[in-house]
Design a protein around this motif. Sequence first.
Motif, PDB file in Angstrom:
ATOM      1  N   PRO A 218       0.814  -1.225   0.000  1.00 42.07           N
ATOM      2  CA  PRO A 218       0.000   0.000   0.000  1.00 42.07           C
ATOM      3  C   PRO A 218       0.848   1.275   0.000  1.00 42.07           C
ATOM      4  O   PRO A 218       0.437   2.289  -0.575  1.00 42.07           O
ATOM      5  CB  PRO A 218      -0.810  -0.120   1.287  1.00 42.07           C
ATOM      6  CG  PRO A 218      -0.938  -1.594   1.523  1.00 42.07           C
ATOM      7  CD  PRO A 218       0.366  -2.181   1.055  1.00 42.07           C
TER       8      PRO A 218
ATOM      9  N   ILE B 195       1.441   2.483  -3.395  1.00 45.47           N
ATOM     10  CA  ILE B 195       0.296   3.175  -4.012  1.00 45.47           C
ATOM     11  C   ILE B 195       0.393   4.664  -3.697  1.00 45.47           C
ATOM     12  O   ILE B 195       0.175   5.517  -4.560  1.00 45.47           O
ATOM     13  CB  ILE B 195      -1.050   2.600  -3.496  1.00 45.47           C
ATOM     14  CG1 ILE B 195      -1.181   1.124  -3.898  1.00 45.47           C
ATOM     15  CG2 ILE B 195      -2.221   3.402  -4.034  1.00 45.47           C
ATOM     16  CD1 ILE B 195      -2.506   0.490  -3.540  1.00 45.47           C
ATOM     17  N   VAL B 196       0.761   4.969  -2.466  1.00 47.98           N
ATOM     18  CA  VAL B 196       0.915   6.371  -2.063  1.00 47.98           C
ATOM     19  C   VAL B 196       1.966   7.046  -2.944  1.00 47.98           C
ATOM     20  O   VAL B 196       1.745   8.159  -3.452  1.00 47.98           O
ATOM     21  CB  VAL B 196       1.320   6.472  -0.571  1.00 47.98           C
ATOM     22  CG1 VAL B 196       1.627   7.916  -0.200  1.00 47.98           C
ATOM     23  CG2 VAL B 196       0.225   5.907   0.320  1.00 47.98           C
TER      24      VAL B 196
ATOM     25  N   ARG C 112       0.661   7.573  -6.512  1.00 46.52           N
ATOM     26  CA  ARG C 112      -0.304   8.680  -6.511  1.00 46.52           C
ATOM     27  C   ARG C 112       0.411  10.032  -6.453  1.00 46.52           C
ATOM     28  O   ARG C 112       0.068  10.965  -7.188  1.00 46.52           O
ATOM     29  CB  ARG C 112      -1.236   8.566  -5.288  1.00 46.52           C
ATOM     30  CG  ARG C 112      -2.349   7.543  -5.429  1.00 46.52           C
ATOM     31  CD  ARG C 112      -3.036   7.311  -4.094  1.00 46.52           C
ATOM     32  NE  ARG C 112      -3.460   8.557  -3.472  1.00 46.52           N
ATOM     33  CZ  ARG C 112      -4.708   9.042  -3.534  1.00 46.52           C
ATOM     34  NH1 ARG C 112      -5.646   8.373  -4.170  1.00 46.52           N
ATOM     35  NH2 ARG C 112      -5.008  10.172  -2.953  1.00 46.52           N
ATOM     36  N   GLN C 113       1.402  10.094  -5.569  1.00 51.19           N
ATOM     37  CA  GLN C 113       2.165  11.334  -5.396  1.00 51.19           C
ATOM     38  C   GLN C 113       2.778  11.802  -6.722  1.00 51.19           C
ATOM     39  O   GLN C 113       2.601  12.946  -7.147  1.00 51.19           O
ATOM     40  CB  GLN C 113       3.271  11.071  -4.360  1.00 51.19           C
ATOM     41  CG  GLN C 113       4.247  12.192  -4.176  1.00 51.19           C
ATOM     42  CD  GLN C 113       3.684  13.273  -3.266  1.00 51.19           C
ATOM     43  OE1 GLN C 113       3.215  12.957  -2.170  1.00 51.19           O
ATOM     44  NE2 GLN C 113       3.691  14.501  -3.735  1.00 51.19           N
TER      45      GLN C 113
ATOM     46  N   SER D  72      -4.880   4.951  -8.151  1.00 48.39           N
ATOM     47  CA  SER D  72      -5.245   4.163  -6.962  1.00 48.39           C
ATOM     48  C   SER D  72      -5.982   2.889  -7.341  1.00 48.39           C
ATOM     49  O   SER D  72      -5.676   1.812  -6.853  1.00 48.39           O
ATOM     50  CB  SER D  72      -6.185   4.949  -6.054  1.00 48.39           C
ATOM     51  OG  SER D  72      -5.550   6.063  -5.541  1.00 48.39           O
TER      52      SER D  72
ATOM     53  N   ARG E  76      -4.438  -0.769  -6.821  1.00 48.67           N
ATOM     54  CA  ARG E  76      -5.177  -1.619  -5.890  1.00 48.67           C
ATOM     55  C   ARG E  76      -5.440  -2.991  -6.537  1.00 48.67           C
ATOM     56  O   ARG E  76      -5.324  -4.031  -5.889  1.00 48.67           O
ATOM     57  CB  ARG E  76      -6.498  -0.927  -5.570  1.00 48.67           C
ATOM     58  CG  ARG E  76      -7.364  -1.606  -4.540  1.00 48.67           C
ATOM     59  CD  ARG E  76      -8.735  -0.960  -4.573  1.00 48.67           C
ATOM     60  NE  ARG E  76      -8.764   0.310  -3.876  1.00 48.67           N
ATOM     61  CZ  ARG E  76      -9.086   0.442  -2.587  1.00 48.67           C
ATOM     62  NH1 ARG E  76      -9.402  -0.614  -1.895  1.00 48.67           N
ATOM     63  NH2 ARG E  76      -9.108   1.619  -2.024  1.00 48.67           N
TER      64      ARG E  76
ATOM     65  N   GLU F 203       0.600  12.836   0.746  1.00 50.83           N
ATOM     66  CA  GLU F 203      -0.219  11.995  -0.122  1.00 50.83           C
ATOM     67  C   GLU F 203      -0.887  10.858   0.653  1.00 50.83           C
ATOM     68  O   GLU F 203      -2.015  10.474   0.371  1.00 50.83           O
ATOM     69  CB  GLU F 203       0.662  11.429  -1.243  1.00 50.83           C
ATOM     70  CG  GLU F 203      -0.085  10.716  -2.354  1.00 50.83           C
ATOM     71  CD  GLU F 203      -1.038  11.618  -3.124  1.00 50.83           C
ATOM     72  OE1 GLU F 203      -0.671  12.773  -3.415  1.00 50.83           O
ATOM     73  OE2 GLU F 203      -2.158  11.171  -3.414  1.00 50.83           O
ATOM     74  N   VAL F 204      -0.193  10.308   1.634  1.00 54.07           N
ATOM     75  CA  VAL F 204      -0.754   9.167   2.368  1.00 54.07           C
ATOM     76  C   VAL F 204      -2.060   9.546   3.062  1.00 54.07           C
ATOM     77  O   VAL F 204      -3.011   8.752   3.117  1.00 54.07           O
ATOM     78  CB  VAL F 204       0.286   8.579   3.365  1.00 54.07           C
ATOM     79  CG1 VAL F 204       0.645   9.581   4.462  1.00 54.07           C
ATOM     80  CG2 VAL F 204      -0.203   7.274   3.962  1.00 54.07           C
TER      81      VAL F 204
ATOM     82  N   LEU G 190      -4.758   9.629   0.432  1.00 52.64           N
ATOM     83  CA  LEU G 190      -5.198   8.268   0.124  1.00 52.64           C
ATOM     84  C   LEU G 190      -6.181   7.795   1.202  1.00 52.64           C
ATOM     85  O   LEU G 190      -7.167   7.120   0.892  1.00 52.64           O
ATOM     86  CB  LEU G 190      -3.993   7.315   0.026  1.00 52.64           C
ATOM     87  CG  LEU G 190      -4.322   5.843  -0.251  1.00 52.64           C
ATOM     88  CD1 LEU G 190      -5.077   5.669  -1.563  1.00 52.64           C
ATOM     89  CD2 LEU G 190      -3.048   4.998  -0.287  1.00 52.64           C
TER      90      LEU G 190
ATOM     91  N   TYR H  39      -9.452   9.231   0.352  1.00 51.78           N
ATOM     92  CA  TYR H  39     -10.010   8.515  -0.793  1.00 51.78           C
ATOM     93  C   TYR H  39     -10.588   7.165  -0.363  1.00 51.78           C
ATOM     94  O   TYR H  39     -11.710   6.815  -0.744  1.00 51.78           O
ATOM     95  CB  TYR H  39      -8.904   8.312  -1.835  1.00 51.78           C
ATOM     96  CG  TYR H  39      -9.317   7.416  -2.953  1.00 51.78           C
ATOM     97  CD1 TYR H  39     -10.201   7.875  -3.919  1.00 51.78           C
ATOM     98  CD2 TYR H  39      -8.858   6.112  -3.032  1.00 51.78           C
ATOM     99  CE1 TYR H  39     -10.620   7.049  -4.935  1.00 51.78           C
ATOM    100  CE2 TYR H  39      -9.262   5.281  -4.042  1.00 51.78           C
ATOM    101  CZ  TYR H  39     -10.136   5.752  -4.991  1.00 51.78           C
ATOM    102  OH  TYR H  39     -10.549   4.924  -5.991  1.00 51.78           O
TER     103      TYR H  39
END
Lengths: 136, 304
Positions: free
Chosen positions: A12, A15-16, A19-20, A44, A48, B21-22, B25, B28
Motif C-alpha cells: 500500500p 500506491i501512495v 499517486r504522489q 489508486s 489496488r 499523499e498518504v 489516500l 479517498y
Amino acid sequence: MRREVRVTIGSPADIVEARQHGRELAILAGFSICDSTLITTAISEMSRNILEYANNGEVVISLLKNGIKSGVKIVVSDQGPGIADIPQVMQDGYSSRKGMGIGLPGTKRLMDEFEIRSRIGSGTTVTMKKWNRWKR
Amino acid sequence: MEKVDERYQAALLEYVTAPKEVALLGGYDLGRGALGDGLGVLDMASIHSRAVAAALDRPLDHEERARLLNAQTAFFMEALSPFEMAHRAFRDANTMLRRLNDMLEGQAKRIAYALHSEAGQLLASVHFALAEAGRELPPEKTEQLGKVREVLTEIEERLRNLSHELRPPVLEDLGLSAALALLAQSVYSRFGLPVIVSVSLKGDLPAPIENTIYRVAQEALTNAARHAEADQAEIHLRQVQQKIICSVRDDGVGFDDSAAFKKNRPGLGLTEIKERVGALGGVVRLGPNKNCGTNLTIEIPLDM
C-alpha cells in the motif's frame, strides 16, 4: 522534475508513492485540481487491482505532448494470472462492489483513452491517457 | 455513521497537520468505503462539514486557520472522487437504458406492423379462399364454414386490438390525447371499465415521452381492470412548468404494497414502468387514492 516516473507496486505504501508522482505530473501537465484528483483516483484503482490480483507490478506515469495538447499517460502492468474475459471485467459490478461503477469500468470513465491487454498466465497491462482540455 | 465521522475527522486532521499523499489516500479510501456502504454525496458533505467544524473548534492562529481551509478542499475532493466514478457510471447506465428503450420501442413497432398488416393480409386471403370453397360446397356444409368465418373475424379483431396496444397508429397520426381516448374506449369495451380522460398540454410531446405515458396508462388501466376490481378509472395528463405529470387513478381494491402489485402482474408491470420513466429522468409514485383504490403518478421532465 522527471517527465517519466516508474513505481514498483508491492505494498500500500507504493500506491501512495505512485499517486504522489501522478499528481505532480498531472499538475505539471496543467490539469486542474479536479482532474488531478481523478487521475490520482485512476492510479489508486489500478494499483489496488495489482495488489489484489497479482501481488506486485509497476506503474509508469509520463507526460504527453501533442501539439498544443498536453496530458498524462499511465501504464499499469503486472505478471499476475491475467484476465480471461476482458469484456466481462469491464462490466459494471463484475468485480467492483455492488456495481458502484468503480474498479476497471469506473477508471475507464475517468480517462480519455483506456486499453487493456492481458494474457492468461503472463499478466495484464492497462494503458490509459488523459488529455488536458484548456477550457471546458 | 459515527464511526465514519470519527475516522473522517482523524484523517482530515492528519492531512491538515501534515499535508502528505498518504493522508489523501486515507480520504479517498474513506470515500470509497462510504460509497460501498451506501452513503450518499449529501452524507459525505455533512460528514465533511462536521469534521471541518471540529477542526476549527480549537485555538488556531491565523496561519493555521488558513492552512486548514486550504487543505480541507483537497481532502474533500479525494473523499468524493469515488462518488464521481459512481456518478459517471450512473450517467452511462442511463444512456444505455434509453437506448434499450428505443430498441424495445422499435421492436414493438415491428411486431405491431406484422400483426396489423401482414397477419391482416393473410387473414383476408383466408377469408377469400373460404368464400371460394363455400361456392363449391353443398348448402349443409356452408353453415360450418360460416362458423369458421366467425372465428376468423374474431381472430382479426383480437390481432387488431393487440397491434393497437403495442403501437397505436393514432399516437403517430393524431397524437397522445386521441390515443389515450381510444385506449379508454378499448378498456371499456374489453373489460367494461369506464375511464375518464383529461388532458391539458401546451403542445406536442417528444415521441419517447408520448410512448412512455401511453404505455404506463395502458399498464395501469389493465391492472385496474384485471386485478383491482375497479368500477371507474381516470387518466389526468397535464404539463406543470417543465414537467409532464400523468396520473392514473382507480377506485379498486388498491394494493398492500408495491410487491403485491408486482406479484399480480408477473414479468413487467411496475418494474417496467419505473425503468421506462427512469430512463427519461422521471419519477414514479404509487400510492393509495384519496378514498380507496390506487393512484399511479409519473412525472417526466421535458428538458432532458
